[in-house]
Design an enzyme around this catalytic site. Structure first.
Site, mmCIF file in Angstrom:
data_model
loop_
_atom_site.group_PDB
_atom_site.id
_atom_site.type_symbol
_atom_site.label_atom_id
_atom_site.label_comp_id
_atom_site.label_asym_id
_atom_site.label_seq_id
_atom_site.Cartn_x
_atom_site.Cartn_y
_atom_site.Cartn_z
ATOM 1 N N GLU A 79 6.193 -7.330 1.537
ATOM 2 C CA GLU A 79 6.502 -5.890 1.562
ATOM 3 C C GLU A 79 7.039 -5.426 0.208
ATOM 4 O O GLU A 79 8.039 -5.959 -0.278
ATOM 5 C CB GLU A 79 7.529 -5.619 2.663
ATOM 6 C CG GLU A 79 7.787 -4.138 2.866
ATOM 7 C CD GLU A 79 8.703 -3.861 4.066
ATOM 8 O OE1 GLU A 79 8.655 -4.615 5.055
ATOM 9 O OE2 GLU A 79 9.449 -2.879 3.989
ATOM 10 N N HIS A 119 9.445 3.602 -2.386
ATOM 11 C CA HIS A 119 8.532 2.708 -1.693
ATOM 12 C C HIS A 119 7.084 3.048 -2.052
ATOM 13 O O HIS A 119 6.269 2.170 -2.285
ATOM 14 C CB HIS A 119 8.755 2.882 -0.189
ATOM 15 C CG HIS A 119 8.015 1.900 0.641
ATOM 16 N ND1 HIS A 119 8.450 0.608 0.806
ATOM 17 C CD2 HIS A 119 6.872 2.002 1.347
ATOM 18 C CE1 HIS A 119 7.610 -0.031 1.579
ATOM 19 N NE2 HIS A 119 6.643 0.788 1.926
HETATM 20 C C1 MEV Z 1 11.638 -1.299 6.200
HETATM 21 O O1 MEV Z 1 10.996 -2.540 6.093
HETATM 22 C C2 MEV Z 1 13.083 -1.471 6.618
HETATM 23 C C3 MEV Z 1 13.818 -0.164 6.927
HETATM 24 O O2 MEV Z 1 13.091 0.562 7.902
HETATM 25 C C4 MEV Z 1 15.183 -0.549 7.454
HETATM 26 C C5 MEV Z 1 15.985 0.612 7.983
HETATM 27 O O3 MEV Z 1 15.430 1.614 8.421
HETATM 28 O O4 MEV Z 1 17.238 0.465 7.998
HETATM 29 C C6 MEV Z 1 13.934 0.692 5.702
#
Ligand code: MEV
Length: 534
Positions: free
Chosen positions: A147, A468
């Site tokens: 990821e 992201h």
């Molecule tokens: C993504 O891999 C993880 C998150 O969704 C965690 C969160 O929402 O606390 C960003």
């Protein structure tokens, strides 16, 4: 304690090319990457940190987090960027940077010996989480994850937290695991004498077993209404015997199962019960690892937000997860992004860690029956007044500390098992200074806490999509180019990926279809219309 321990050489690591990063690791860990003496001579001579168990792999840059750390021995952090660049050039001139880099997948022949019906292997990127200071010692943590933005986020969070005192981590001295044996068909009136017999006879057993406990559990009717009983279900209770085993630095699953199977006949003899399952429990409540940090509010400022705003928003986000298990699941998933990635990079049973973590998130498993059986966030955050700062005359927000904590049962092993089969695991362990099992569990809770702090900070301020998506765009561009190459049997210059990703962001459309359009614009012929885009 020098908060800039990670300062010089590791800063800007993310801007370097893959090859430059690999060279940097070679310089940081000459023993680990077996640099020949001609090369090691260019690195200031230091004695490697002694390892607690026998492995030739040692780190000079890091030290395991519960052993003494000496800044004098910290080669890479004690050289500045200019010196570092000189060392990289020197490496090039020695042609050492041409050798294959050993953190690179799994040999097919080894894979074939690890599992059944093996047909190949799968690769995952390994990146380094930087800026961590745990128990006052700097440490670089390898993570295996597909990821994007996880490693950048956790390194950013660690930078903030390490700008004060970093993380504090603790774990129990003894690495124990529970082997379970279930005994069935014991008549109700012989249950009590059976328990006493266990205590008399079985505690004396040696090996790794240091304790034993017994649980009486009421049976329930099969939940599936269609179930037609085929065996005697007249007996109302199960007798579950827990054998508490000290597994030293092993993960201990095989050891626990072997002991459970070995001891079961004797237990059956003592109780008159029929032997049921004999297997470890993946819930190791005696293996709790805890990470925490405290940081003045003023140091929490982020982007355009003040420290106080960031703190208040993170607390709000955490409190939401406390009351809504739909959110708590996602909150905990972010924690596992960090923990699983370290588990994967070091050959741990990440399914076991996942299972026990999510179990621990349930009130009933933690023994907290004050609430209904809720699923909760694994981290907690709060703001507290610092008495020392108040005593120094600080007032109001200036004497407030933002605090975070994560406590989890984590079962990991650093000796024996799969870890020795794959040189990549050994190198990753070496980069962390060969931690023992207790230390590795401490590292993992710290990374879980940092990962969660990073997610909440981003989500509660600018949102995560911005950062992201930049990284995601690179992945999409890469996928589209691979498709082009497959279809046309040609190769694209790698810098096109960056330019296509940038142009997708400028357009505000990060999709494979847009990437396709941009590729077609920049590489007019041949067309890639047959490609299937999602
Ligand atoms: C993504 O891999 C993880 C998150 O969704 C965690 C969160 O929402 O606390 C960003």
């Amino acid at each position: 304690m020098n908060p800039n321990l990670h300062g010089s050489a590791w800063s800007g690591f993310y801007k370097k090319t893959l090859k430059e990063r690999q060279n940097q690791l070679k310089i940081a860990f000459p023993d680990l990457f077996n640099l020949p003496s001609t090369a090691t001579r260019i690195v200031p001579s230091v004695s490697p940190v002694p390892s607690v168990y026998s492995t030739p792999l040692t780190s000079i840059c890091n030290s395991p987090i519960s052993r003494e750390y000496s800044e004098e021995n910290d080669t890479l952090n004690s050289i500045n960027n200019e010196q570092f660049n000189y060392l990289v050039k020197k490496l090039k001139s020695l042609n050492i940077d041409q050798e294959p880099f050993p953190i690179n997948g799994l040999d097919e022949q080894i894979a074939d010996k690890m599992i059944e019906n093996c047909v190949g292997t799968i690769g995952l990127p390994i990146g380094l989480a930087l800026n961590f200071i745990i128990n006052e010692k700097p440490i670089i943590i390898p993570m295996a994850i597909e990821e994007p933005s996880v490693i950048a986020a956790v390194s950013g969070a660690a930078k903030t937290i390490s700008s004060f005192k970093g993380f504090t981590a603790v774990a129990p001295e003894r690495n124990s695991i529970i082997a379970q044996v279930v005994l069935l068909d014991i008549p109700q009136n012989s249950m009590n004498p059976a328990i006493n017999k266990f205590c008399d006879n079985m505690v004396k057993r040696g090996g790794g077993v240091f304790d034993m406990s017994v649980r009486r559990i009421s049976r329930i009717n099969n939940r599936n209404k269609k179930h037609h009983p085929i065996s005697s279900e007249n007996f109302k209770e199960l007798l579950v015997v827990h054998l508490h085993i000290d597994v030293c630095d092993a993960m201990g699953a095989n050891c626990a199962s072997a002991i459970a199977e070995g001891v079961a006949p004797r237990l059956s003899e003592l109780t008159g019960g029929r032997i049921g399952l004999r297997i470890l429990s993946n819930l190791s409540v005696e293996r709790m690892a805890k990470a925490s940090f405290r940081i003045p509010l003023s140091l929490l400022h982020y982007k355009s937000y003040t420290g106080k705003e960031v703190a208040a928003r993170i607390i709000e986000a955490y409190e939401w997860a406390e009351v809504d298990y739909y959110r708590a699941i996602t909150h905990n998933k972010g924690i596992m992004n960090g923990i699983d990635a370290v588990a994967l990079a070091t050959g741990q049973d990440w399914r076991a860690i996942e299972a026990s973590s999510h179990a621990w998130a349930c009130d009933g498993v933690r023994g907290d029956y004050s609430q209904s059986n809720n699923y909760r966030p694994l981290t907690t955050y709060w703001i507290e007044k610092d008495d020392q700062l108040a005593a120094c005359g600080k007032e109001g927000d200036d004497c407030l500390m933002f605090c975070g904590e994560l406590e989890l049962p984590i079962t990991v092993g650093t000796a024996g098992g799969v870890i020795n089969t794959n040189p990549v695991y050994l190198h990753n362990m070496g980069i962390m200074g060969n931690p023992n099992a207790k230390e590795l569990s401490m590292i993992m809770v710290c990374i879980g806490l940092a990962q969660n702090f990073a997610s909440l900070r981003a989500l509660a301020t600018e949102g995560i999509q911005h950062g992201h998506m930049k990284l995601h765009a690179t992945n999409i561009a890469f996928a589209a180019l691979r498709c082009y190459e497959n279809e046309t049997n040609s190769s694209c210059p790698s810098h096109d990926i960056t330019s296509i990703a940038r142009r997708m962001i400028e357009k505000g459309s990060i999709t494979l279809a847009t990437a396709k359009e941009l590729i077609e614009e920049s590489l007019p012929k041949p067309q890639i219309s047959q490609c299937t885009y999602m």
